[in-house]
Design a protein around this motif. Structure first.
Motif, PDB file in Angstrom:
ATOM      1  N   PHE A 147      37.696 -50.467 -53.312  1.00  0.00           N
ATOM      2  CA  PHE A 147      37.211 -49.225 -53.941  1.00  0.00           C
ATOM      3  C   PHE A 147      38.025 -48.990 -55.213  1.00  0.00           C
ATOM      4  N   PRO A 148      37.466 -49.275 -56.385  1.00  0.00           N
ATOM      5  CA  PRO A 148      38.234 -49.040 -57.617  1.00  0.00           C
ATOM      6  C   PRO A 148      38.190 -47.556 -57.989  1.00  0.00           C
ATOM      7  N   VAL A 149      39.325 -46.886 -57.867  1.00  0.00           N
ATOM      8  CA  VAL A 149      39.361 -45.435 -58.121  1.00  0.00           C
ATOM      9  C   VAL A 149      40.367 -45.094 -59.224  1.00  0.00           C
ATOM     10  N   ALA A 150      40.537 -46.024 -60.169  1.00  0.00           N
ATOM     11  CA  ALA A 150      41.574 -45.822 -61.196  1.00  0.00           C
ATOM     12  C   ALA A 150      41.021 -45.302 -62.516  1.00  0.00           C
ATOM     13  N   GLY A 151      39.713 -45.076 -62.594  1.00  0.00           N
ATOM     14  CA  GLY A 151      39.111 -44.613 -63.856  1.00  0.00           C
ATOM     15  C   GLY A 151      39.615 -43.217 -64.237  1.00  0.00           C
ATOM     16  N   LEU A 152      39.445 -42.867 -65.501  1.00  0.00           N
ATOM     17  CA  LEU A 152      39.975 -41.586 -65.995  1.00  0.00           C
ATOM     18  C   LEU A 152      39.044 -40.416 -65.714  1.00  0.00           C
ATOM     19  N   GLY A 153      37.767 -40.692 -65.493  1.00  0.00           N
ATOM     20  CA  GLY A 153      36.820 -39.606 -65.215  1.00  0.00           C
ATOM     21  C   GLY A 153      36.680 -38.656 -66.384  1.00  0.00           C
ATOM     22  N   THR A 154      36.650 -39.194 -67.600  1.00  0.00           N
ATOM     23  CA  THR A 154      36.650 -38.315 -68.792  1.00  0.00           C
ATOM     24  C   THR A 154      35.384 -37.449 -68.885  1.00  0.00           C
ATOM     25  N   ARG A 155      34.287 -37.940 -68.268  1.00  0.00           N
ATOM     26  CA  ARG A 155      33.043 -37.153 -68.364  1.00  0.00           C
ATOM     27  C   ARG A 155      33.129 -35.851 -67.577  1.00  0.00           C
ATOM     28  N   PHE A 156      34.158 -35.739 -66.737  1.00  0.00           N
ATOM     29  CA  PHE A 156      34.287 -34.545 -65.907  1.00  0.00           C
ATOM     30  C   PHE A 156      35.479 -33.672 -66.275  1.00  0.00           C
ATOM     31  N   PRO A 199      41.347 -36.133 -58.937  1.00  0.00           N
ATOM     32  CA  PRO A 199      40.538 -37.326 -59.209  1.00  0.00           C
ATOM     33  C   PRO A 199      39.051 -37.043 -59.006  1.00  0.00           C
ATOM     34  N   LYS A 200      38.185 -37.666 -59.823  1.00  0.00           N
ATOM     35  CA  LYS A 200      36.752 -37.374 -59.686  1.00  0.00           C
ATOM     36  C   LYS A 200      36.240 -37.792 -58.315  1.00  0.00           C
ATOM     37  N   GLU A 201      36.898 -38.777 -57.695  1.00  0.00           N
ATOM     38  CA  GLU A 201      36.458 -39.239 -56.366  1.00  0.00           C
ATOM     39  C   GLU A 201      36.721 -38.191 -55.290  1.00  0.00           C
ATOM     40  N   MET A 202      37.557 -37.169 -55.624  1.00  0.00           N
ATOM     41  CA  MET A 202      37.843 -36.110 -54.649  1.00  0.00           C
ATOM     42  C   MET A 202      36.972 -34.879 -54.880  1.00  0.00           C
ATOM     43  N   ARG A 240      48.006 -50.268 -57.399  1.00  0.00           N
ATOM     44  CA  ARG A 240      47.783 -49.519 -58.641  1.00  0.00           C
ATOM     45  C   ARG A 240      47.300 -50.398 -59.778  1.00  0.00           C
ATOM     46  N   GLN A 241      46.310 -49.887 -60.472  1.00  0.00           N
ATOM     47  CA  GLN A 241      45.940 -50.488 -61.754  1.00  0.00           C
ATOM     48  C   GLN A 241      46.780 -49.710 -62.766  1.00  0.00           C
ATOM     49  N   GLN A 242      47.730 -50.381 -63.405  1.00  0.00           N
ATOM     50  CA  GLN A 242      48.705 -49.624 -64.195  1.00  0.00           C
ATOM     51  C   GLN A 242      48.121 -48.998 -65.456  1.00  0.00           C
ATOM     52  N   ALA A 243      47.040 -49.569 -65.963  1.00  0.00           N
ATOM     53  CA  ALA A 243      46.340 -48.971 -67.113  1.00  0.00           C
ATOM     54  C   ALA A 243      44.842 -49.189 -66.911  1.00  0.00           C
ATOM     55  N   PRO A 244      44.019 -48.213 -67.277  1.00  0.00           N
ATOM     56  CA  PRO A 244      42.576 -48.351 -67.024  1.00  0.00           C
ATOM     57  C   PRO A 244      41.911 -49.310 -68.012  1.00  0.00           C
ATOM     58  N   LEU A 245      42.069 -50.597 -67.746  1.00  0.00           N
ATOM     59  CA  LEU A 245      41.583 -51.623 -68.683  1.00  0.00           C
ATOM     60  C   LEU A 245      40.145 -52.046 -68.402  1.00  0.00           C
ATOM     61  N   GLY A 246      39.501 -51.390 -67.428  1.00  0.00           N
ATOM     62  CA  GLY A 246      38.102 -51.713 -67.136  1.00  0.00           C
ATOM     63  C   GLY A 246      37.899 -52.042 -65.668  1.00  0.00           C
ATOM     64  N   LEU A 247      36.635 -51.982 -65.249  1.00  0.00           N
ATOM     65  CA  LEU A 247      36.302 -52.231 -63.843  1.00  0.00           C
ATOM     66  C   LEU A 247      36.724 -53.642 -63.413  1.00  0.00           C
ATOM     67  N   HIS A 280      39.121 -55.470 -64.487  1.00  0.00           N
ATOM     68  CA  HIS A 280      40.575 -55.505 -64.318  1.00  0.00           C
ATOM     69  C   HIS A 280      40.983 -54.796 -63.027  1.00  0.00           C
ATOM     70  N   ALA A 281      40.313 -53.691 -62.709  1.00  0.00           N
ATOM     71  CA  ALA A 281      40.621 -52.965 -61.461  1.00  0.00           C
ATOM     72  C   ALA A 281      40.356 -53.866 -60.251  1.00  0.00           C
ATOM     73  N   VAL A 282      39.256 -54.600 -60.285  1.00  0.00           N
ATOM     74  CA  VAL A 282      38.930 -55.498 -59.159  1.00  0.00           C
ATOM     75  C   VAL A 282      39.997 -56.587 -59.052  1.00  0.00           C
ATOM     76  N   LEU A 318      31.486 -49.099 -55.756  1.00  0.00           N
ATOM     77  CA  LEU A 318      31.897 -48.164 -56.811  1.00  0.00           C
ATOM     78  C   LEU A 318      31.860 -46.767 -56.212  1.00  0.00           C
ATOM     79  N   PRO A 319      33.026 -46.124 -56.179  1.00  0.00           N
ATOM     80  CA  PRO A 319      33.127 -44.895 -55.401  1.00  0.00           C
ATOM     81  C   PRO A 319      32.420 -43.698 -55.996  1.00  0.00           C
ATOM     82  N   ASP A 320      31.953 -43.795 -57.249  1.00  0.00           N
ATOM     83  CA  ASP A 320      31.227 -42.598 -57.721  1.00  0.00           C
ATOM     84  C   ASP A 320      29.725 -42.696 -57.469  1.00  0.00           C
TER      85      ASP A 320
HETATM   86  P1  UTP Z   1      33.363 -45.484 -64.878  1.00  0.00           P
HETATM   87  O1  UTP Z   1      33.375 -45.937 -66.271  1.00  0.00           O
HETATM   88  O2  UTP Z   1      32.134 -44.841 -64.346  1.00  0.00           O
HETATM   89  O3  UTP Z   1      34.552 -44.492 -64.555  1.00  0.00           O
HETATM   90  O4  UTP Z   1      33.792 -46.704 -63.944  1.00  0.00           O
HETATM   91  P2  UTP Z   1      35.538 -43.682 -65.464  1.00  0.00           P
HETATM   92  O5  UTP Z   1      36.112 -44.548 -66.537  1.00  0.00           O
HETATM   93  O6  UTP Z   1      36.491 -43.006 -64.553  1.00  0.00           O
HETATM   94  O7  UTP Z   1      34.547 -42.573 -66.037  1.00  0.00           O
HETATM   95  P3  UTP Z   1      34.426 -41.817 -67.439  1.00  0.00           P
HETATM   96  O8  UTP Z   1      33.411 -42.619 -68.206  1.00  0.00           O
HETATM   97  O9  UTP Z   1      35.778 -41.763 -68.098  1.00  0.00           O
HETATM   98  O10 UTP Z   1      33.918 -40.452 -67.058  1.00  0.00           O
HETATM   99  C1  UTP Z   1      33.165 -47.069 -62.730  1.00  0.00           C
HETATM  100  C2  UTP Z   1      34.181 -47.171 -61.607  1.00  0.00           C
HETATM  101  O11 UTP Z   1      35.227 -48.076 -61.923  1.00  0.00           O
HETATM  102  C3  UTP Z   1      36.486 -47.445 -61.803  1.00  0.00           C
HETATM  103  C4  UTP Z   1      36.226 -45.959 -61.898  1.00  0.00           C
HETATM  104  O12 UTP Z   1      37.215 -45.247 -61.174  1.00  0.00           O
HETATM  105  C5  UTP Z   1      34.837 -45.836 -61.310  1.00  0.00           C
HETATM  106  O13 UTP Z   1      34.897 -45.691 -59.912  1.00  0.00           O
HETATM  107  N1  UTP Z   1      37.374 -47.916 -62.873  1.00  0.00           N
HETATM  108  C6  UTP Z   1      36.913 -47.982 -64.161  1.00  0.00           C
HETATM  109  C7  UTP Z   1      38.656 -48.302 -62.558  1.00  0.00           C
HETATM  110  O14 UTP Z   1      39.103 -48.241 -61.401  1.00  0.00           O
HETATM  111  N2  UTP Z   1      39.468 -48.745 -63.578  1.00  0.00           N
HETATM  112  C8  UTP Z   1      39.030 -48.827 -64.873  1.00  0.00           C
HETATM  113  O15 UTP Z   1      39.818 -49.253 -65.740  1.00  0.00           O
HETATM  114  C9  UTP Z   1      37.713 -48.425 -65.152  1.00  0.00           C
END
Ligand code: UTP
Length: 298
Positions: A12-21, A29-32, A107-114, A116-118, A134-136
């Motif tokens: 479950f990759p939950v390291a994204g920033l969730g900027t849309r929220f 976290p947006k997953e919560m 931990r994914q130390q920096a949000p470098l993309g899905l 990279h999280a995998v 994908l947890p969202d």
């Molecule tokens: P999203 O692009 O939908 O998530 O990635 P995000 O980056 O959190 O959202 P916004 O665009 O800033 O609002 C799809 C999934 O991949 C995870 C996110 O947590 C989400 O579950 N993800 C994405 C990571 O774990 N690491 C990343 O670097 C990017």
């Protein structure tokens, strides 16, 4: 008994920033975020558990510690509920709890993309096939999407990507697959394209956030260059893996809600509330009243 190695672990990759929220996701976290009465991540973990997954691997980031707490025991709370005879609430808490040793957090130390999280889950997954959820993306269904994918996998092996129909004019927003020959209730996947330009989509089937992947994806991700948006993209790595291994598509017939977007999150809350008989009885007339108030006057 299937001749293919079983799918025991889910990532479950939950390291994204969730900027849309933002600002909601500044500290939470947006997953919560909650859909009716459960955090979004719990729906997804329940789907994995129903599919027979035994080990839950969370790839987290900064400010995501509360996810770990959610899947841990809360001794004082449980004791208080017990002392007060709140057995129903206690049962709800206990039902959501994975058994000791069934969860791992990395931990994914920096949000470098899905992609990279995998890749960050490679040491915990090891050399075996795994599910990726994908947890969202949460799904309303009779039978879980991952359960049906595991059934298909047991017949055909390889890698499986779940898809769902979308209106043709919406295809430019999603990852879209190219559909090949039908196989055992699924189909051969002939290609994938991220957000195709309007009018160029090879089908109306979008990738809805559930995958079964072979561990060879990790060595590809290790050297994967950043793609669209400067992020390490999972789709790029899957396309490389597809040159060497079979990929199949599964078409999910339930409904997926993208809780990473405001629109999807609100739709999910409405759909899940309406599916609850008690809430639905109260909410329907309220909704009708609200709709008639906001309807444009003729
Ligand atoms: P999203 O692009 O939908 O998530 O990635 P995000 O980056 O959190 O959202 P916004 O665009 O800033 O609002 C799809 C999934 O991949 C995870 C996110 O947590 C989400 O579950 N993800 C994405 C990571 O774990 N690491 C990343 O670097 C990017």
């Amino acid at each position: 008994m299937s001749r293919y190695r079983p799918v025991r672990k889910a990532v479950f990759p939950v390291a994204g920033l969730g900027t849309r929220f933002l600002p909601a996701t500044k500290a939470v976290p947006k997953e919560m975020l909650t859909v009716v009465d459960k955090p979004v991540i719990q729906y997804v973990v329940e789907e994995a558990r129903a599919a027979g997954i035994e080990h839950f691997v969370f790839v987290t980031g900064r400010n995501k510690g509360v996810i770990e707490d959610h899947f841990d025991i809360q001794v004082e709370l449980q004791q208080t509920l017990q002392d007060r005879g709140k057995t129903e609430a206690l049962e709800i808490l206990q039902a959501a709890l994975p058994a000791p040793g069934q969860t791992s957090f990395t931990r994914q130390q920096a949000p470098l993309g899905l992609g990279h999280a995998v890749w960050c889950a490679r040491e915990i997954v090891g050399d075996e096939p795994f599910a990726l959820l994908l947890p969202d993306m949460i799904m309303q269904y009779e039978k879980g999407c991952l359960s049906s994918m595991v059934e298909l996998y047991e017949k055909v092996g390889g890698n499986i990507v779940s898809t769902e129909e979308v209106a043709m004019e919406e295809t430019h927003k999603y990852g879209i697959v190219m559909r090949g020959q039908d196989v055992e209730g699924g189909f051969r996947l002939e290609g994938m394209v991220e957000k195709p330009a309007r009018g160029t989509a090879p089908s109306n089937l979008f990738i809805n956030g559930r995958y079964i992947l072979q561990p060879e994806i990790f060595s590809i991700l290790a050297t994967q260059q950043a793609g669209t948006g400067g992020e390490i993209q999972l789709t790029d790595a899957m396309l490389t893996l597809a040159e060497k291994q079979p990929f199949f598509g599964y078409t999910f017939t339930g409904r997926t809600f993208d809780c990473g977007s405001k629109e999807g999150f609100i739709k999910a809350n409405i759909a899940y509330a309406l599916a609850n008989p008690e809430l639905s009885q109260i909410l329907r007339p309220e909704m009708e009243a609200l709709l008639s108030e906001v309807s444009p006057k003729k």
